[in-house]
Design an enzyme around this catalytic site. Structure first.
Site, PDB file in Angstrom:
ATOM      1  CB  CYS A   1      -0.790  -0.103   1.001  1.00 37.43           C
ATOM      2  SG  CYS A   1      -1.997  -1.521   1.359  1.00 37.43           S
TER       3      CYS A   1
ATOM      4  CD1 TRP B   1      -0.506  -5.942  -3.397  1.00 36.87           C
ATOM      5  CD2 TRP B   1      -0.352  -6.719  -1.307  1.00 36.87           C
ATOM      6  NE1 TRP B   1       0.107  -7.108  -3.503  1.00 36.87           N
ATOM      7  CE2 TRP B   1       0.040  -7.830  -2.259  1.00 36.87           C
ATOM      8  CE3 TRP B   1      -0.581  -7.134  -0.039  1.00 36.87           C
ATOM      9  CZ2 TRP B   1       0.449  -8.976  -1.815  1.00 36.87           C
ATOM     10  CZ3 TRP B   1      -0.212  -8.183   0.460  1.00 36.87           C
ATOM     11  CH2 TRP B   1       0.423  -9.234  -0.469  1.00 36.87           C
TER      12      TRP B   1
ATOM     13  CE  LYS C   1      11.801  -2.910  -5.516  1.00 38.21           C
ATOM     14  NZ  LYS C   1      12.481  -4.101  -5.947  1.00 38.21           N
TER      15      LYS C   1
ATOM     16  CE  LYS D   1      14.335 -11.783  -9.293  1.00 39.85           C
ATOM     17  NZ  LYS D   1      14.791 -11.219  -8.377  1.00 39.85           N
TER      18      LYS D   1
ATOM     19  CD  GLU E   1      10.728 -12.074  -8.312  1.00 38.86           C
ATOM     20  OE1 GLU E   1      10.111 -11.789  -7.509  1.00 38.86           O
ATOM     21  OE2 GLU E   1      11.726 -11.960  -8.599  1.00 38.86           O
TER      22      GLU E   1
ATOM     23  NE  ARG F   1       5.551   1.268  -1.106  1.00 42.77           N
ATOM     24  CZ  ARG F   1       6.347   1.547  -0.296  1.00 42.77           C
ATOM     25  NH1 ARG F   1       7.211   2.133  -0.474  1.00 42.77           N
ATOM     26  NH2 ARG F   1       6.105   0.912   0.887  1.00 42.77           N
TER      27      ARG F   1
ATOM     28  CD  GLU G   1      17.690 -13.558  -6.707  1.00 42.02           C
ATOM     29  OE1 GLU G   1      17.023 -14.108  -5.865  1.00 42.02           O
ATOM     30  OE2 GLU G   1      17.357 -12.624  -7.323  1.00 42.02           O
TER      31      GLU G   1
ATOM     32  CG  HIS H   1      17.831 -38.059  -2.171  1.00 46.94           C
ATOM     33  ND1 HIS H   1      18.157 -39.246  -1.845  1.00 46.94           N
ATOM     34  CD2 HIS H   1      19.152 -37.443  -2.507  1.00 46.94           C
ATOM     35  CE1 HIS H   1      19.511 -39.622  -1.955  1.00 46.94           C
ATOM     36  NE2 HIS H   1      20.208 -38.366  -2.251  1.00 46.94           N
TER      37      HIS H   1
ATOM     38  CG  ASN I   1       0.583   2.447   3.580  1.00 47.33           C
ATOM     39  OD1 ASN I   1      -0.560   2.474   2.959  1.00 47.33           O
ATOM     40  ND2 ASN I   1       1.741   2.861   3.055  1.00 47.33           N
ATOM     41  N   GLY I   2      -0.716  -0.939   6.517  1.00 48.40           N
ATOM     42  CA  GLY I   2      -0.208  -1.788   7.563  1.00 48.40           C
ATOM     43  C   GLY I   2      -1.284  -2.714   7.818  1.00 48.40           C
TER      44      GLY I   2
HETATM   45  C1  F6R Z   1      12.251 -10.960  -5.600  1.00 48.56           C
HETATM   46  C2  F6R Z   1      12.199  -9.740  -4.639  1.00 48.56           C
HETATM   47  C3  F6R Z   1      11.856 -10.055  -3.141  1.00 48.56           C
HETATM   48  C4  F6R Z   1      12.374  -9.349  -2.011  1.00 48.56           C
HETATM   49  C5  F6R Z   1      11.894  -9.691  -0.875  1.00 48.56           C
HETATM   50  C6  F6R Z   1      12.700  -8.819   0.308  1.00 48.56           C
HETATM   51  O1  F6R Z   1      12.699 -10.377  -6.767  1.00 48.56           O
HETATM   52  O2  F6R Z   1      12.242  -8.819  -4.671  1.00 48.56           O
HETATM   53  O3  F6R Z   1      11.922 -11.693  -2.851  1.00 48.56           O
HETATM   54  O4  F6R Z   1      14.015  -9.622  -1.907  1.00 48.56           O
HETATM   55  O5  F6R Z   1      10.539  -9.193  -0.737  1.00 48.56           O
HETATM   56  O6  F6R Z   1      12.487  -7.453   0.328  1.00 48.56           O
HETATM   57  P1  F6R Z   1      13.619  -6.602   0.800  1.00 48.56           P
HETATM   58  O7  F6R Z   1      14.764  -6.547   0.124  1.00 48.56           O
HETATM   59  O8  F6R Z   1      12.924  -5.167   0.373  1.00 48.56           O
HETATM   60  O9  F6R Z   1      13.485  -6.615   2.217  1.00 48.56           O
END
Ligand code: F6R
Length: 582
Positions: free
Chosen positions: A2, A75, A577, A462, A465, A27, A458, A481, A99-100
C-alpha cells in the site's frame, strides 16, 4: 504494497495525489482512491485496478474545490480488492488512508458494532477510522492518540477531519514522511511520491502525530510539540523513469555495472565490520535478500572460517534463537521496510545482539534502527523483482569478507568486475535466444551445489516470479531423492557450475537429468564443462565474484521469458515491492 500520499496547500490536491500515487505504483497494489475535502464536504473517489481507472473516474465525476486531500494505493489484505474495501474510508467526521495491518481489528469491530456503529467494508482500516471518530469531539490530537493506543499491529495513517483544514498523520511500524513545500506541505509513505515537488522532508517517528497546514508543520509526541530535523534527499526525479528501456527490470539490470562501480569506490577505502571479531554470524532477510545471504554465508564460512546461519526473517522472528556471546546479525533488505525483517532485527536488538544493516533505502526503518547500516546505493529500484540491489548486496558482503581476511588481490580484482559484467550484458540477446527456446515450458529446474546452489535459488525465483513458469531450485545431489520423478522430455534444467571443487559432482547430476531427456542449459566459468544443449561461459574469477557475473544472466533469462509470454514484467501479479505486512 500500500502507498499513502497527502497534500495541503494553495493548489488543488488532485494533480499531486494522482502523480504521487503513480510514483508508488511500483510497490504493487490492486485498487486506489483519493479523498478531497473543503469546509463543507468530503468527496471520495475509488476504483479497482490501475491508477488510470481512477483517473477516468475523476474525469467523469466533477471534483469539488479543495486544498486538502489524501490518496492511497491498496494491496488487499483484509477483504478482496473492490471499491468498498479500497481506501480512503470515511466514518462520521473522519476520513482516513492506512498502510499496515490492525491485528485486533476483529475485536474492535465487535465493540464498535455493539455501540451501533455500522461499517461498510471488510477492512481493518475502516475499524481504525471508526475508532478515531468515536474519540473525536473537538481535539484531533487527543482523539488520534486515544484511538491509536488501542490498536495492535502496524499503521501509517493519513487523516482528514471534517471542519479542520489540516492534514493529520501518524505511524507505527510502517513508514511515513512529511514533505515541505512553499505554501504547501505533503505526506507520503515513500519519498519517491513527492520528490517531483520537494526534496525537503522529515521522517515521522513511531507515535509522533503530524499536523500540516499550507504554511506550517507541527509534530506532537505524547501531546507535546517536538522539533523535527528537515533533511534533504538527493534522489533524482528521473531515477523513476525507464530511460528508453521497455521495462524497469531491464533498465535496472543494465545499470548493474555502473552501480557496482559506485559501490566499489564508495567502500574500497573504508573500514568495514571485521567479521573475525564475532563468534558467529546470523543473516536474516526475505526472498532474494535471503538468497544473497546464502551467497554471503558461503563466502563467510569458506574465507573467514566463521559459522554463518542464514534464516528467513519470518521464521527467525518466532523461533528460539540461541545467541553466542559475540553474535553479529546481518539484516539485508532493499526496501528496509520488510515487516518480517524489521521484526527479526528488533528481536536481535532486544537480545542485546549487534545488528548490521545492508540496505538500499536510506530513509527506511532498518537503515535507521540497525546499530550500523551500510547503504548499497542502488538508486530507486522500481521493478518488483529485485536485480541491481541483489548484485550490490552480494558485492558488499564480498567486500566485507575480503576486508576481514585482508585479501588485497581480490580487492584489486574486484575493480575489473564491472567491466566483465558489462561485456556479459552487451551480449544480452543470447539470453533472449535462451528464453525463445523455453518460454512455453510449464516447469523448470535449477541445480547446483554450494554457492552455485545459492545462485540457483535466485535464478529460479527470478524466472517464476516474472514469467509464472513453475520453477524449483535444488541442490544438485538432492534431486534424485524424489524430485527427479518430475524430469521428463524437454523440461528445462539450468545447471550452475562455477565452483571447481564440486564441478564434477554437479556434472554427474546433470548427466542424470540429461539421461531422462531434460534440456540442459549450463552456466559455467570453464570450457571443461561440456555443452549438453546450451552453455554460457562467464569469465573465471575468484569465488567472491562469480555470483556477480552469473546471476545477471539468470535475471536476463527471467526477464526475456516473461517478455515473450507477454506479461506485466515490472508488476507481476500478487507481488508487492515492499512487503510491509507479515
Ligand atoms: C524478489 C524480491 C523479493 C525481495 C523480498 C525482500 O525479486 O524482490 O523476494 O527480495 O521481498 O525485500 P527487501 O529486500 O525489500 O527486504
Amino acid at each position: 504494497m500500500c502507498g499513502i500520499v497527502g497534500y495541503v496547500g494553495k493548489k488543488h490536491p488532485k494533480e499531486f495525489l494522482i502523480n504521487g500515487l503513480k510514483k508508488l505504483e511500483y510497490r504493487g497494489y490492486d485498487s486506489s482512491g483519493i479523498a478531497l475535502e473543503n469546509e463543507e464536504e468530503t468527496q471520495i473517489i475509488k476504483s479497482v485496478g490501475k491508477i488510470v481507472e481512477l483517473e477516468k473516474k475523476l474525469q467523469e465525476e466533477k471534483s469539488i474545490t479543495a486544498t486538502l486531500g489524501i490518496g492511497h494505493t491498496r494491496w488487499a489484505t483484509h477483504g478482496e480488492a473492490n471499491e468498498v474495501n479500497a481506501h480512503p474510508h470515511k466514518v462520521g467526521r473522519v476520513t482516513l488512508v492506512h498502510n499496515g495491518i490492525i491485528e485486533n481489528a476483529r475485536e474492535l469491530r465487535k465493540e464498535l458494532e455493539a455501540k451501533g456503529v455500522s461499517l461498510k467494508s471488510e477492512t481493518d482500516t475502516e475499524v481504525a477510522c471508526a475508532l478515531i471518530n468515536e474519540y473525536y469531539e473537538d481535539n484531533p490530537i487527543e482523539a488520534i492518540t486515544k484511538a491509536t493506543k488501542r490498536l495492535k499491529g502496524s499503521y501509517a495513517f493519513g487523516i482528514l477531519l471534517e471542519g479542520k483544514d489540516k492534514l493529520y498523520a501518524i505511524r507505527k511500524d510502517s513508514p511515513l514522511m512529511i514533505g515541505y513545500g512553499e505554501q504547501e506541505n505533503y505526506i507520503a509513505s515513500d519519498i519517491a511520491a513527492m520528490i517531483q515537488e520537494t526534496n525537503r522532508y522529515s521522517l515521522l517517528k513511531e507515535g509522533e502525530i503530524a499536523v500540516l497546514d499550507p504554511n506550517k508543520v507541527q509534530v506532537f509526541y505524547e501531546e507535546k510539540e517536538v522539533e523535527k530535523e528537515i533533511l534533504e534527499s538527493n534522489l533524482k526525479e528521473d531515477s523513476a523513469s525507464k530511460s528508453g528501456y521497455e521495462h524497469f527490470m531491464l533498465k535496472e539490470i543494465m545499470e548493474e555495472p555502473t552501480v557496482l562501480r559506485n559501490l566499489i569506490s564508495r567502500y574500497e577505502d573504508k573500514d568495514l565490520p571485521d567479521l573475525s571479531q564475532y563468534d558467529e554470524i546470523h543473516i536474516v532477510a526475505c526472498g532474494s535478500a535471503m538468497y544473497v545471504g546464502l551467497v554471503g554465508a558461503s563466502l563467510i564460512e569458506e574465507k573467514c572460517k566463521k559459522k554463518c546461519y542464514v534464516e528467513c526473517a519470518s521464521e527467525y522472528r518466532y523461533k528460539t534463537v540461541l545467541y553466542r556471546p559475540k553474535t553479529l546479525v546481518i539484516v539485508i533488505s532493499q526496501s528496509g521496510e520488510t515487516a518480517d525483517t524489521i521484526a527479526a532485527m528488533r528481536k536481535a536488538k532486544e537480545n542485546g545482539v549487534e545488528t548490521l544493516g545492508i540496505v538500499n533505502t536510506e530513509t527506511s526503518t532498518i537503515a535507521r534502527e540497525c546499530d550500523k547500516t551500510l547503504l548499497i546505493g542502488a538508486g530507486v529500484e522500481v521493478a518488483v523483482a529485485t536485480t541491481k540491489a541483489y548484485i550490490l548486496q552480494a558485492a558488499l558482503l564480498s567486500l566485507i569478507v575480503m576486508k576481514t581476511v585482508k585479501d588485497e588481490d581480490a580487492l584489486k580484482e574486484m575493480k575489473q568486475i564491472p567491466i566483465l559484467l558489462q561485456k556479459i550484458l552487451d551480449e544480452k540477446e543470447i539470453f533472449l535466444d535462451v528464453a525463445k527456446s523455453m518460454y512455453k515450458a510449464e516447469d523448470a529446474f535449477f541445480i547446483g551445489r554450494g554457492i552455485d546452489y545459492a545462485m540457483c535459488l535466485e535464478g529460479s525465483l527470478k524466472l517464476k516470479e516474472v514469467s509464472y513458469i513453475h520453477s524449483e531450485a535444488f541442490q544438485a545431489g538432492e534431486l534424485k531423492h524424489g524430485t527427479i520423478s518430475l524430469i521428463k522430455k524437454g523440461v528445462p534444467v539450468f545447471a550452475i557450475i562455477t565452483d571447481p571443487a564440486i564441478a564434477d559432482k554437479t556434472e554427474s547430476n546433470v548427466m542424470e537429468v540429461k539421461s531422462r531427456d531434460a534440456f540442459i542449459y549450463t552456466i559455467t566459468n570453464t570450457e571443461e564443462i561440456p555443452n549438453h544443449g546450451f552453455r554460457y561461459i562467464v569469465p573465471k574469477t575468484s569465488s567472491y565474484f562469480e555470483p556477480l557475473l552469473v546471476v545477471p544472466t539468470l535475471q536476463l533469462i527471467g526477464y526475456y521469458t516473461a517478455k515473450l509470454r507477454g506479461l506485466d514484467i515490472d508488476k507481476p501479479r500478487n507481488l508487492a515491492k515492499s512487503v510491509t505486512v507479515e
